[in-house]
Design a protein around this motif. Structure first.
Motif, short mmCIF file in Angstrom:
data_model
loop_
_atom_site.label_atom_id
_atom_site.label_comp_id
_atom_site.label_asym_id
_atom_site.label_seq_id
_atom_site.Cartn_x
_atom_site.Cartn_y
_atom_site.Cartn_z
N TRP A 140 47.15 36.81 41.48
CA TRP A 140 47.02 38.00 42.32
C TRP A 140 46.34 37.60 43.61
CZ3 TRP A 140 42.33 40.26 43.88
CH2 TRP A 140 42.41 41.54 44.43
N GLN A 193 45.02 39.62 47.53
CA GLN A 193 44.95 40.82 48.36
C GLN A 193 44.37 40.42 49.71
OE1 GLN A 193 41.90 44.04 47.79
NE2 GLN A 193 43.74 45.11 47.14
N SER A 221 49.12 43.12 49.11
CA SER A 221 48.78 42.51 47.83
C SER A 221 50.03 41.98 47.17
CB SER A 221 48.05 43.50 46.92
OG SER A 221 48.83 44.65 46.71
#
Length: 137
Positions: free
Chosen positions: A61, A63, A72
């Motif tokens: 992940w 962002q 994101s």
């Protein structure tokens, strides 16, 4: 030409990229159980951050937030999601920086995605930034 890129010229993009500094790892919660690692880079501008979560040296992940906008990417969905943060809402009672919320865009803001890529490209010699740039291909 997009409104975002009209606001930022090549030198400003380079300056934003150069301003990103890694935040000490001890300030970030690491998960021993799942084997994930978190990385945080903060720019000189208020509300300019890049977060990464990795497992086995792969990005799970990330962002990117800048000037009230966010981008994101999550490995489970493997697509970009843009949005707007509440950080520039001065009348918001959640002015405390750790209380950032993001409202997702209905349609991806490709102009912002491109701007993010340009900023990240200024750091492409560094491993984590080279990895995240592959997500843009």
């Amino acid at each position: 030409m997009s409104q975002q890129n009209q606001i930022l010229n090549k030198d400003e993009i380079a300056a934003l990229g150069a301003s990103l500094r890694g935040i000490e790892q001890k300030l970030l919660k690491q998960s021993q159980q799942t084997g994930t690692t978190r990385m945080w880079f903060q720019g000189e501008e208020p509300y300019f951050d890049v977060f990464f979560e990795l497992k086995n040296d792969e990005i799970l992940w990330f962002q990117f937030t800048l000037r009230g906008k966010s981008l994101s990417w999550d490995s489970r969905r493997a697509r970009f999601q843009t949005g707007t943060t509440n950080e520039l809402n001065y009348n918001d009672v959640s002015f405390y920086a750790a209380s950032k919320t993001i409202e997702n865009d209905i349609q991806t803001n490709w102009e912002f995605v491109n701007l993010v890529r340009l900023i990240l490209e200024t750091r492409s010699a560094e491993n984590i930034f080279a990895k995240v740039l592959k997500l843009f291909d």
